[in-house]
Enzyme design. Structure first.
Site, short mmCIF file in Angstrom:
data_model
loop_
_atom_site.label_atom_id
_atom_site.label_comp_id
_atom_site.label_asym_id
_atom_site.label_seq_id
_atom_site.Cartn_x
_atom_site.Cartn_y
_atom_site.Cartn_z
N TYR A 103 0.83 -1.20 0.00
CA TYR A 103 0.00 0.00 0.00
C TYR A 103 0.86 1.25 0.00
CZ TYR A 103 0.91 0.85 4.99
OH TYR A 103 1.51 1.12 6.19
N HIS A 133 -0.74 -21.20 -0.94
CA HIS A 133 0.40 -20.37 -0.59
C HIS A 133 1.24 -19.98 -1.82
CE1 HIS A 133 -0.78 -21.57 3.38
NE2 HIS A 133 0.21 -20.91 3.95
N LYS A 161 6.52 -1.86 1.92
CA LYS A 161 5.31 -1.31 2.54
C LYS A 161 4.15 -2.29 2.35
CE LYS A 161 3.17 3.22 3.10
NZ LYS A 161 3.15 3.16 4.56
N GLU A 189 11.56 2.30 14.67
CA GLU A 189 10.64 3.32 14.14
C GLU A 189 9.32 3.22 14.89
OE1 GLU A 189 9.50 2.67 10.03
OE2 GLU A 189 9.45 0.50 10.32
N LEU A 246 10.98 1.42 7.54
CA LEU A 246 10.47 1.80 6.22
C LEU A 246 11.15 3.14 5.86
CD1 LEU A 246 8.21 1.28 4.00
CD2 LEU A 246 6.94 3.05 5.20
N1 PMP Z 1 7.18 3.67 9.15
C1 PMP Z 1 6.04 2.96 9.09
C2 PMP Z 1 6.00 1.60 9.72
C3 PMP Z 1 4.91 3.49 8.45
O1 PMP Z 1 3.76 2.77 8.38
C4 PMP Z 1 4.97 4.80 7.91
C5 PMP Z 1 3.76 5.42 7.27
N2 PMP Z 1 3.29 4.74 6.18
C6 PMP Z 1 6.18 5.50 8.00
C7 PMP Z 1 7.26 4.90 8.62
C8 PMP Z 1 6.31 6.87 7.40
O2 PMP Z 1 6.36 6.83 6.00
P1 PMP Z 1 5.87 8.05 5.10
O3 PMP Z 1 6.64 9.25 5.56
O4 PMP Z 1 6.21 7.67 3.73
O5 PMP Z 1 4.41 8.20 5.33
#
Ligand code: PMP
Length: 287
Positions: free
Chosen positions: A33, A102, A149, A182, A207
């Site tokens: 996503y 799977h 993602k 994070e 991410l």
């Molecule tokens: N880390 C995670 C786990 C996230 O879900 C998100 C938001 N989608 C972010 C970091 C931040 O990413 P972005 O700045 O691209 O929204």
């Protein structure tokens, strides 16, 4: 006004928009996503979000469902049809619909694609940013490929709920060495006593947030020092500032970590400044 969703080539009333029960996104979380922010009827940083979407799909060997230009025109159309002024657009692509197995389905199975968009309360978000949020730390328990993602967000939602149950607005995952990775849906930052911005390198464990990359660029342009290195929870508790970044919350100051007040308990100057400047420095595309 009724909301409209895009589902596999059709614009449908939101209440009637659905995917098949054997969609692999539904059965296996076999999909990815993206979320883009919309401000003042402008989509922000679309090329970067599309780059990351294409990368996530490539990593999972899912085909890009449409040519990028057509994809983006649908994105804009969904925003227009939903009359979004300030809000977000959500994109999801799964490996498609196929009898549960799977193994990947045959190449003839087309990926499923949905797009939704909605207004969010900018005033409420600004109010929250003016007060700052608390974060609650939880042990890192996700797979190693959080750089993708993926819609597989079970550890993230459990972490966010735990944070909420403990009176905090976000959870911070902490790896086995005591370093913050994070947030459950954000990237984590601190500002040191010397005024250096610190955030974990995006090579592993996080991410690569679009907002994170933007903030690194903005801070550098403003002449601020940025260091990409891991930091511990203790270092964060003793920091001059802490904040989180994401497309939906932009820059959100953190004023407490596990109920320990950060600095004077008010949003930091640097976080507030970056939040204020973010819109003007973003790449904009009219809806
Ligand atoms: N880390 C995670 C786990 C996230 O879900 C998100 C938001 N989608 C972010 C970091 C931040 O990413 P972005 O700045 O691209 O929204």
């Amino acid at each position: 006004m009724s909301r409209i969703a895009y589902v596999n080539g059709q614009y449908l009333p939101h209440n009637h928009a659905s995917v098949h029960i054997e969609d692999r996104g539904y059965q296996f979380a076999d999909g990815v996503y993206e979320v883009c922010e919309i401000r003042h009827r402008m989509l922000l940083d679309v090329p970067r979000h599309m780059d990351r979407l294409e990368r996530s799909l490539r990593e999972l060997q899912i085909a890009m469902p449409l040519d990028r230009r057509i994809f983006v025109s649908i994105l804009r159309e969904v925003c227009r049809r939903n009359r979004v002024t300030n809000g977000m657009v959500y994109i999801q692509v799964s490996r498609g619909v196929s009898p549960r197995n799977h193994l990947f389905p045959p190449a003839s199975v087309k990926p499923s694609m949905i797009i939704t968009a909605r207004n969010t309360n900018l005033e409420a978000a600004n109010k929250m940013a003016a007060a700052g949020i608390g974060v609650f730390t939880v042990p890192e328990n996700r797979w190693e490929r959080v750089d993708i993602k993926s819609v597989s967000l079970l550890p993230n939602i459990l972490a966010k709920q735990k944070a909420h149950d403990n009176g905090a607005g976000e959870a911070w995952f902490v790896d086995k060495n005591g370093y913050v990775t994070e947030g459950s849906s954000t990237n984590a930052w601190i500002v040191t006593a010397e005024g250096t911005l610190v955030t974990r390198p995006a090579e592993n464990g996080i991410l690569r947030g679009i907002t994170r990359t933007r903030i690194i660029d903005m801070a550098t342009e403003l002449g601020l020092e940025v260091e990409e290195r891991a930091f511990t929870v203790d270092e964060a508790k003793a920091a001059r500032e802490a904040f989180v970044t994401a497309a939906t919350s932009v820059v959100m100051p953190v004023t407490a970590i596990d109920n320990v007040v950060v600095a004077n308990g008010h949003p930091g100057e640097i976080a507030s400044c970056l939040r204020a400047l973010f819109f003007q420095s973003s790449e904009k595309l009219a809806c």
